[in-house]
Design a protein around this motif. Structure first.
Motif, PDB file in Angstrom:
ATOM      1  N   MET A   1      10.057  19.287  34.519  1.00 32.34           N
ATOM      2  CA  MET A   1      10.024  20.446  33.638  1.00 32.34           C
ATOM      3  C   MET A   1       9.857  19.937  32.200  1.00 32.34           C
ATOM      4  N   ASN A   2       8.873  20.497  31.478  1.00 28.13           N
ATOM      5  CA  ASN A   2       8.670  20.047  30.110  1.00 28.13           C
ATOM      6  C   ASN A   2       9.575  20.819  29.146  1.00 28.13           C
ATOM      7  N   GLU A   3       9.617  20.376  27.889  1.00 29.29           N
ATOM      8  CA  GLU A   3      10.521  20.968  26.899  1.00 29.29           C
ATOM      9  C   GLU A   3      10.224  22.444  26.643  1.00 29.29           C
ATOM     10  N   LEU A   4       8.943  22.809  26.622  1.00 30.47           N
ATOM     11  CA  LEU A   4       8.582  24.201  26.364  1.00 30.47           C
ATOM     12  C   LEU A   4       9.075  25.110  27.485  1.00 30.47           C
ATOM     13  N   THR A   5       8.863  24.710  28.708  1.00 29.79           N
ATOM     14  CA  THR A   5       9.335  25.500  29.847  1.00 29.79           C
ATOM     15  C   THR A   5      10.856  25.602  29.831  1.00 29.79           C
ATOM     16  N   GLU A   6      11.513  24.516  29.532  1.00 32.54           N
ATOM     17  CA  GLU A   6      12.976  24.513  29.455  1.00 32.54           C
ATOM     18  C   GLU A   6      13.454  25.450  28.349  1.00 32.54           C
ATOM     19  N   PHE A   7      12.791  25.396  27.191  1.00 34.82           N
ATOM     20  CA  PHE A   7      13.135  26.287  26.082  1.00 34.82           C
ATOM     21  C   PHE A   7      12.963  27.744  26.487  1.00 34.82           C
ATOM     22  N   GLU A   8      11.823  28.062  27.103  1.00 35.32           N
ATOM     23  CA  GLU A   8      11.555  29.446  27.508  1.00 35.32           C
ATOM     24  C   GLU A   8      12.609  29.948  28.492  1.00 35.32           C
ATOM     25  N   GLN A   9      12.953  29.132  29.462  1.00 32.03           N
ATOM     26  CA  GLN A   9      13.944  29.547  30.450  1.00 32.03           C
ATOM     27  C   GLN A   9      15.325  29.712  29.823  1.00 32.03           C
ATOM     28  N   ALA A  10      15.695  28.817  28.932  1.00 37.75           N
ATOM     29  CA  ALA A  10      17.009  28.876  28.301  1.00 37.75           C
ATOM     30  C   ALA A  10      17.128  30.055  27.334  1.00 37.75           C
ATOM     31  N   ASN A  11      16.007  30.494  26.787  1.00 39.28           N
ATOM     32  CA  ASN A  11      16.027  31.539  25.759  1.00 39.28           C
ATOM     33  C   ASN A  11      15.355  32.828  26.202  1.00 39.28           C
ATOM     34  N   LEU A  12      15.159  33.007  27.497  1.00 43.62           N
ATOM     35  CA  LEU A  12      14.499  34.208  27.996  1.00 43.62           C
ATOM     36  C   LEU A  12      15.196  35.500  27.563  1.00 43.62           C
ATOM     37  N   PRO A  13      16.518  35.590  27.603  1.00 46.83           N
ATOM     38  CA  PRO A  13      17.168  36.826  27.122  1.00 46.83           C
ATOM     39  C   PRO A  13      16.890  37.093  25.636  1.00 46.83           C
ATOM     40  N   LEU A  14      16.876  36.041  24.845  1.00 47.29           N
ATOM     41  CA  LEU A  14      16.576  36.172  23.415  1.00 47.29           C
ATOM     42  C   LEU A  14      15.149  36.661  23.210  1.00 47.29           C
ATOM     43  N   ILE A  15      14.207  36.093  23.937  1.00 49.59           N
ATOM     44  CA  ILE A  15      12.796  36.464  23.810  1.00 49.59           C
ATOM     45  C   ILE A  15      12.566  37.899  24.269  1.00 49.59           C
ATOM     46  N   THR A  16      13.080  38.254  25.428  1.00 51.68           N
ATOM     47  CA  THR A  16      12.867  39.622  25.940  1.00 51.68           C
ATOM     48  C   THR A  16      13.598  40.644  25.072  1.00 51.68           C
ATOM     49  N   GLY A  17      14.770  40.280  24.544  1.00 47.85           N
ATOM     50  CA  GLY A  17      15.490  41.171  23.637  1.00 47.85           C
ATOM     51  C   GLY A  17      14.696  41.423  22.368  1.00 47.85           C
ATOM     52  N   TYR A  18      14.084  40.369  21.838  1.00 45.73           N
ATOM     53  CA  TYR A  18      13.257  40.516  20.635  1.00 45.73           C
ATOM     54  C   TYR A  18      12.074  41.438  20.899  1.00 45.73           C
ATOM     55  N   VAL A  19      11.393  41.225  22.012  1.00 45.20           N
ATOM     56  CA  VAL A  19      10.212  42.034  22.348  1.00 45.20           C
ATOM     57  C   VAL A  19      10.606  43.506  22.495  1.00 45.20           C
ATOM     58  N   ALA A  20      11.709  43.774  23.179  1.00 41.06           N
ATOM     59  CA  ALA A  20      12.162  45.158  23.362  1.00 41.06           C
ATOM     60  C   ALA A  20      12.504  45.797  22.021  1.00 41.06           C
ATOM     61  N   LEU A  21      13.206  45.062  21.163  1.00 43.64           N
ATOM     62  CA  LEU A  21      13.564  45.589  19.841  1.00 43.64           C
ATOM     63  C   LEU A  21      12.324  45.832  18.994  1.00 43.64           C
ATOM     64  N   LYS A  22      11.361  44.928  19.045  1.00 47.32           N
ATOM     65  CA  LYS A  22      10.117  45.077  18.273  1.00 47.32           C
ATOM     66  C   LYS A  22       9.372  46.332  18.702  1.00 47.32           C
ATOM     67  N   LYS A  23       9.314  46.593  19.984  1.00 47.67           N
ATOM     68  CA  LYS A  23       8.642  47.798  20.472  1.00 47.67           C
ATOM     69  C   LYS A  23       9.360  49.054  19.992  1.00 47.67           C
ATOM     70  N   THR A  24      10.692  49.041  20.016  1.00 43.23           N
ATOM     71  CA  THR A  24      11.471  50.182  19.526  1.00 43.23           C
ATOM     72  C   THR A  24      11.237  50.398  18.029  1.00 43.23           C
ATOM     73  N   ILE A  25      11.248  49.322  17.272  1.00 38.59           N
ATOM     74  CA  ILE A  25      11.004  49.411  15.832  1.00 38.59           C
ATOM     75  C   ILE A  25       9.614  49.972  15.560  1.00 38.59           C
ATOM     76  N   ASP A  26       8.611  49.518  16.307  1.00 36.78           N
ATOM     77  CA  ASP A  26       7.246  50.017  16.128  1.00 36.78           C
ATOM     78  C   ASP A  26       7.164  51.513  16.410  1.00 36.78           C
ATOM     79  N   GLU A  27       7.857  51.958  17.462  1.00 37.57           N
ATOM     80  CA  GLU A  27       7.861  53.391  17.787  1.00 37.57           C
ATOM     81  C   GLU A  27       8.516  54.193  16.669  1.00 37.57           C
TER      82      GLU A  27
END
Length: 105
Positions: free
Chosen positions: A1-27
């Motif tokens: 597993m490379n560092e990027l994949t490890e980062f993505e897996q470790a921070n998936l809740p942070l990433i998905t939370g950001y995306v959801a909040l960004k969509k709400t803010i845009d609306e």
């Protein structure tokens, strides 16, 4: 597993939370813009220049025009003069490190 994949897996809740909040803010931003436009139209219709009550203060600001120098065009058309300006009037701008995020739709 490379560092990027490890980062993505470790921070998936942070990433998905950001995306959801960004969509709400845009609306909400789109709704805000629509309400602002409607309020502006109504103020113009009733010739109200400003309103100040217990919940809102709004001022209808008249349009204006300004002039500035198009430095890109100046650099293209007058390269020697542009270089002379840069030597005589240098301006250094320091930008802090930042994070640029683009949410894919």
């Amino acid at each position: 597993m490379n560092e990027l994949t490890e980062f993505e897996q470790a921070n998936l809740p942070l990433i998905t939370g950001y995306v959801a909040l960004k969509k709400t803010i845009d609306e909400y931003s789109a709704q805000k813009k629509k309400l602002e436009n409607e309020l502006k139209e109504q103020m113009e219709k009733y010739d109200v220049k400003s309103i100040d009550n217990s919940v809102l203060k709004a001022t209808l600001v008249a349009g204006s025009e300004s002039k500035s120098v198009d430095l890109k065009k100046f650099k293209k058309n007058e390269p020697d003069e542009y270089l002379a300006l840069m030597v005589d009037y240098p301006k250094k701008t320091v930008r802090k490190p930042s994070l640029r995020i683009t949410v894919k739709k």
